[in-house]
Motif scaffolding. Sequence first.
Motif, PDB file in Angstrom:
ATOM      1  N   MET A  84       0.971 -19.134 -10.866  1.00 48.85           N
ATOM      2  CA  MET A  84       1.864 -20.088 -11.513  1.00 48.85           C
ATOM      3  C   MET A  84       3.324 -19.846 -11.127  1.00 48.85           C
ATOM      4  SD  MET A  84      -0.085 -22.095 -12.892  1.00 48.85           S
ATOM      5  CE  MET A  84      -1.754 -21.857 -12.306  1.00 48.85           C
ATOM      6  N   TYR A  85       3.651 -18.596 -10.884  1.00 49.83           N
ATOM      7  CA  TYR A  85       5.011 -18.282 -10.439  1.00 49.83           C
ATOM      8  C   TYR A  85       5.244 -18.917  -9.070  1.00 49.83           C
ATOM      9  CZ  TYR A  85       9.236 -15.438  -9.768  1.00 49.83           C
ATOM     10  OH  TYR A  85      10.525 -15.012  -9.573  1.00 49.83           O
ATOM     11  N   GLY A  86       4.204 -18.905  -8.262  1.00 45.94           N
ATOM     12  CA  GLY A  86       4.273 -19.554  -6.944  1.00 45.94           C
ATOM     13  C   GLY A  86       4.561 -21.043  -7.083  1.00 45.94           C
ATOM     14  N   VAL A  87       3.947 -21.672  -8.079  1.00 42.93           N
ATOM     15  CA  VAL A  87       4.194 -23.102  -8.326  1.00 42.93           C
ATOM     16  C   VAL A  87       5.639 -23.285  -8.797  1.00 42.93           C
ATOM     17  CG1 VAL A  87       3.545 -25.074  -9.778  1.00 42.93           C
ATOM     18  CG2 VAL A  87       1.769 -23.547  -8.899  1.00 42.93           C
ATOM     19  N   CYS A  88       6.030 -22.450  -9.746  1.00 40.65           N
ATOM     20  CA  CYS A  88       7.370 -22.591 -10.336  1.00 40.65           C
ATOM     21  C   CYS A  88       8.467 -22.390  -9.299  1.00 40.65           C
ATOM     22  CB  CYS A  88       7.558 -21.584 -11.476  1.00 40.65           C
ATOM     23  SG  CYS A  88       6.420 -21.860 -12.836  1.00 40.65           S
ATOM     24  N   LEU A  89       8.235 -21.471  -8.374  1.00 43.13           N
ATOM     25  CA  LEU A  89       9.254 -21.199  -7.349  1.00 43.13           C
ATOM     26  C   LEU A  89       9.574 -22.448  -6.526  1.00 43.13           C
ATOM     27  CD1 LEU A  89       8.202 -17.661  -6.033  1.00 43.13           C
ATOM     28  CD2 LEU A  89      10.430 -18.253  -6.994  1.00 43.13           C
ATOM     29  N   ARG A  90       8.546 -23.264  -6.305  1.00 44.53           N
ATOM     30  CA  ARG A  90       8.751 -24.481  -5.500  1.00 44.53           C
ATOM     31  C   ARG A  90       9.666 -25.484  -6.194  1.00 44.53           C
ATOM     32  NH1 ARG A  90       4.673 -27.527  -5.306  1.00 44.53           N
ATOM     33  NH2 ARG A  90       2.945 -26.238  -6.041  1.00 44.53           N
ATOM     34  N   TYR A  91       9.640 -25.440  -7.519  1.00 47.42           N
ATOM     35  CA  TYR A  91      10.425 -26.424  -8.273  1.00 47.42           C
ATOM     36  C   TYR A  91      11.794 -25.877  -8.676  1.00 47.42           C
ATOM     37  CZ  TYR A  91       6.289 -29.332  -8.667  1.00 47.42           C
ATOM     38  OH  TYR A  91       5.222 -30.126  -8.386  1.00 47.42           O
ATOM     39  N   ALA A  92      12.016 -24.591  -8.408  1.00 51.58           N
ATOM     40  CA  ALA A  92      13.261 -23.965  -8.871  1.00 51.58           C
ATOM     41  C   ALA A  92      14.219 -23.761  -7.711  1.00 51.58           C
ATOM     42  CB  ALA A  92      12.919 -22.630  -9.513  1.00 51.58           C
ATOM     43  N   ARG A  93      15.474 -23.531  -8.065  1.00 55.55           N
ATOM     44  CA  ARG A  93      16.444 -23.265  -6.994  1.00 55.55           C
ATOM     45  C   ARG A  93      16.471 -21.775  -6.664  1.00 55.55           C
ATOM     46  NH1 ARG A  93      19.471 -24.404 -11.427  1.00 55.55           N
ATOM     47  NH2 ARG A  93      20.659 -22.642 -12.247  1.00 55.55           N
ATOM     48  N   ASP A  94      16.056 -20.924  -7.632  1.00 52.26           N
ATOM     49  CA  ASP A  94      16.009 -19.484  -7.377  1.00 52.26           C
ATOM     50  C   ASP A  94      14.962 -18.838  -8.301  1.00 52.26           C
ATOM     51  OD1 ASP A  94      17.158 -19.372  -9.911  1.00 52.26           O
ATOM     52  OD2 ASP A  94      19.183 -19.284  -9.099  1.00 52.26           O
ATOM     53  N   LYS A  95      14.878 -17.514  -8.207  1.00 51.73           N
ATOM     54  CA  LYS A  95      13.851 -16.808  -8.968  1.00 51.73           C
ATOM     55  C   LYS A  95      14.107 -16.858 -10.468  1.00 51.73           C
ATOM     56  CE  LYS A  95      12.286 -13.749  -5.329  1.00 51.73           C
ATOM     57  NZ  LYS A  95      12.125 -12.411  -4.811  1.00 51.73           N
ATOM     58  N   ASP A  96      15.370 -16.848 -10.851  1.00 53.84           N
ATOM     59  CA  ASP A  96      15.692 -16.891 -12.288  1.00 53.84           C
ATOM     60  C   ASP A  96      15.203 -18.192 -12.914  1.00 53.84           C
ATOM     61  OD1 ASP A  96      16.806 -14.426 -12.288  1.00 53.84           O
ATOM     62  OD2 ASP A  96      18.877 -15.133 -12.033  1.00 53.84           O
ATOM     63  N   GLU A  97      15.476 -19.292 -12.207  1.00 59.25           N
ATOM     64  CA  GLU A  97      15.035 -20.585 -12.733  1.00 59.25           C
ATOM     65  C   GLU A  97      13.506 -20.662 -12.755  1.00 59.25           C
ATOM     66  OE1 GLU A  97      16.429 -24.075 -10.676  1.00 59.25           O
ATOM     67  OE2 GLU A  97      16.201 -25.297 -12.478  1.00 59.25           O
ATOM     68  N   ALA A  98      12.889 -20.109 -11.712  1.00 60.89           N
ATOM     69  CA  ALA A  98      11.421 -20.107 -11.665  1.00 60.89           C
ATOM     70  C   ALA A  98      10.849 -19.324 -12.841  1.00 60.89           C
ATOM     71  CB  ALA A  98      10.950 -19.503 -10.348  1.00 60.89           C
ATOM     72  N   GLN A  99      11.515 -18.226 -13.175  1.00 59.34           N
ATOM     73  CA  GLN A  99      11.047 -17.405 -14.306  1.00 59.34           C
ATOM     74  C   GLN A  99      11.161 -18.184 -15.622  1.00 59.34           C
ATOM     75  OE1 GLN A  99      12.548 -13.359 -14.135  1.00 59.34           O
ATOM     76  NE2 GLN A  99      12.236 -13.138 -16.341  1.00 59.34           N
ATOM     77  N   ASP A 100      12.241 -18.930 -15.745  1.00 59.14           N
ATOM     78  CA  ASP A 100      12.417 -19.756 -16.955  1.00 59.14           C
ATOM     79  C   ASP A 100      11.311 -20.804 -17.063  1.00 59.14           C
ATOM     80  OD1 ASP A 100      14.625 -18.346 -17.612  1.00 59.14           O
ATOM     81  OD2 ASP A 100      16.077 -19.856 -16.940  1.00 59.14           O
ATOM     82  N   ILE A 101      11.001 -21.447 -15.937  1.00 54.72           N
ATOM     83  CA  ILE A 101       9.947 -22.484 -15.952  1.00 54.72           C
ATOM     84  C   ILE A 101       8.598 -21.835 -16.284  1.00 54.72           C
ATOM     85  CG2 ILE A 101       8.720 -24.222 -14.573  1.00 54.72           C
ATOM     86  CD1 ILE A 101      11.301 -24.534 -12.918  1.00 54.72           C
ATOM     87  N   LEU A 102       8.375 -20.682 -15.675  1.00 56.82           N
ATOM     88  CA  LEU A 102       7.115 -19.974 -15.928  1.00 56.82           C
ATOM     89  C   LEU A 102       6.971 -19.636 -17.407  1.00 56.82           C
ATOM     90  CD1 LEU A 102       4.698 -18.437 -14.382  1.00 56.82           C
ATOM     91  CD2 LEU A 102       6.060 -16.396 -14.775  1.00 56.82           C
ATOM     92  N   GLN A 103       8.054 -19.157 -17.996  1.00 56.24           N
ATOM     93  CA  GLN A 103       8.032 -18.795 -19.418  1.00 56.24           C
ATOM     94  C   GLN A 103       7.733 -20.017 -20.291  1.00 56.24           C
ATOM     95  OE1 GLN A 103      11.156 -16.090 -20.945  1.00 56.24           O
ATOM     96  NE2 GLN A 103      11.622 -17.747 -22.355  1.00 56.24           N
ATOM     97  N   GLU A 104       8.443 -21.098 -20.023  1.00 60.32           N
ATOM     98  CA  GLU A 104       8.240 -22.322 -20.798  1.00 60.32           C
ATOM     99  C   GLU A 104       6.814 -22.841 -20.610  1.00 60.32           C
ATOM    100  OE1 GLU A 104      10.276 -23.579 -22.983  1.00 60.32           O
ATOM    101  OE2 GLU A 104       8.815 -25.153 -23.419  1.00 60.32           O
ATOM    102  N   GLY A 105       6.351 -22.768 -19.361  1.00 62.52           N
ATOM    103  CA  GLY A 105       4.995 -23.243 -19.069  1.00 62.52           C
ATOM    104  C   GLY A 105       3.946 -22.438 -19.815  1.00 62.52           C
TER     105      GLY A 105
END
Lengths: 430, 228
Positions: B72-93
Amino acid sequence: MSTDNHFVDKLFREKLEGFEQTPPATAMEGLFHEMDRRSKTRRLTQYRNYAAIAASIALIAFAGWYASDYSSRNAREVILTAQQQVKEQVATPNQGADSPALPQAAAKAEPLAMVSSHAANTHASKRLPAAKQASESPAPTTQIAETVPAGSGQEHPSAAAGTDKTIKMSGNEKENKSGNKSHNYFADLNNFRNENKDNNRGNWSVKLEVSPMFSSQSQSGSKATGAFGGGMLASFKLNDKVTISSGVRFSQMNQSSKTDYTLSQTSGIIYLQPVEKSANLSSDVSLYLPSTSSIVYSNGMRTNQSNIFVSELSQQFKYLEIPFQATYKLFEEKVSVGLTGGISTNILVGNAAAITENGIKLSQGSTSNLRNVLYSGSAGLEFGYGLGKRMTLTVEPRVKQYLHSISSNDQVNFKPIQFGVFTGITYSFD
Amino acid sequence: MVRIFQPFIEEWSVLPGNLERRRTRVGLHTRSEFRTLISYSVVTQLEEIIYKCRKGNSGAQTALYNLFASKMYGVCLRYARDKDEAQDILQEGFIRVFLKMDQYEFKGSFEGWMRKIMVNAALERFRKNDKLYPVEEIRVYESAEWADETTSAIDAADLMKMIQELPPRYKMVFNLYAIEGYSHQEIGELMNISEGTCKSNLSRARAILQKKVEEQYGIEDLKLKKVL
């Protein structure tokens, strides 16, 4: 879905579709911390909602109490003024018939008759002791006529509407030195107030009630098991006969049945399926077997009968009910009898199902396709017994009929009928 | 399918009293037949975790996270501008996954269901932060398909970085269309844009990505498989 297969899309899809990367170690910590925080916020919101409901009920009750108490306070002030003025009149006998104090007192007492007659209208309106025309009064002994309003010679309409019951005055009559009869009108007024208080509970009341519940079953062969219902209602008395109520009630429905089940497996999921498909709730259950870590479903389909389980299926449904009901009093004395009826909105708050064998719970799950909101109608009889000035013990046999099927499954048409004998305590405000 | 209790079942010489009673009631002839039946009751570890998660079991939630976090982090990374944003999306997801666990009906893949939730979390974040970005001048390249030997050398991490560097709207459109497989109409509805805008954004996203790939990997015309 898109059908285009552009080479850039293709490259990125192939390389990134299954892309995995371990998130930072802090991510999991952050996730559970955030979940805790949201869970606390949710609980706080829930408590705040409950507090808001409780505050609303308390506010309504207080408003009712205040509204009725305002009338009482007005009446009290009138009485006190009248008492004061008549006392002054008694203290200065020379003023005699020319004194305006007595007619004033009588005039002041008039609103009391209006207030009291309004308050006591559950029975007979009572004529208040009031002053006769001042000119007829041999001062200083205050002969106050038993008609209202004073001086006008006409009865107050609300008093006239009553049964002309008059207050006994014998105990309060005295003879003064000159042989004229003196009358303690203040005592009469107090007596009147006290008598009225006994019979006149306020317009607002709060009721707590509880009852065992008996429900009709969705199919033959199933039986009802112990359930209960209860809640709190705020009531407002519209007039002598009619009271309307609303509040919150909790109600429960349980049923259990012996059913033959088969096990079958599809894609790693174990299904528990009733042998006979029938249009009832027990064919619409999803179950999980914690004892063997399996998931079982019933979906009403006949399958291979070689592995048949005979199991006791119990289903439990819990509803939060918001009723709006009216009570029509047939009569009201120390004991009262009334007819009740109303409609309710029922919100599903609990749904559980379990299979037991020899008293051991083998699996648990829930009934599928239950509607979240249901409407119902109810009717019953309310018997009340006065326990004092404010408390009433009530016993209310009541029948409740759900107006549509509790399941959204087309095959299941189950509109339960529930019966309960609600025992409650009503507290009336002044 | 992981049959957790299979070893125990195989080892049973005598069935426990409860199961023995059940066996006789069920009418099975042999114990082995019954054991086979019971073994069907053993379901995947994932399904057990899902049921425990539904009951709010924190151990199961941790297990679920450990199973899917990387994907899921792999998915989130594609939608984020960086790792921090990806982590936020992952958490919310993941919070949404735990809250909506009851809605999963064991139809279709659980991973696919989770992935959809992650994409929705990213979409919601995008909607909140959607701002107007200046449209940069993009030279639209000729549509040329790269040779397989060229693409096989391209590193996924590099491609991920390229996607992350796309303007948010282009990135969202490209991800939804090229990787998730949504149609222009569906994307238009999700992002509240017209189909035309969606197509235009996709075209620009492709152009940017193509340029970046060719620049980074020095792909020359010689290695072009064909020119459309």
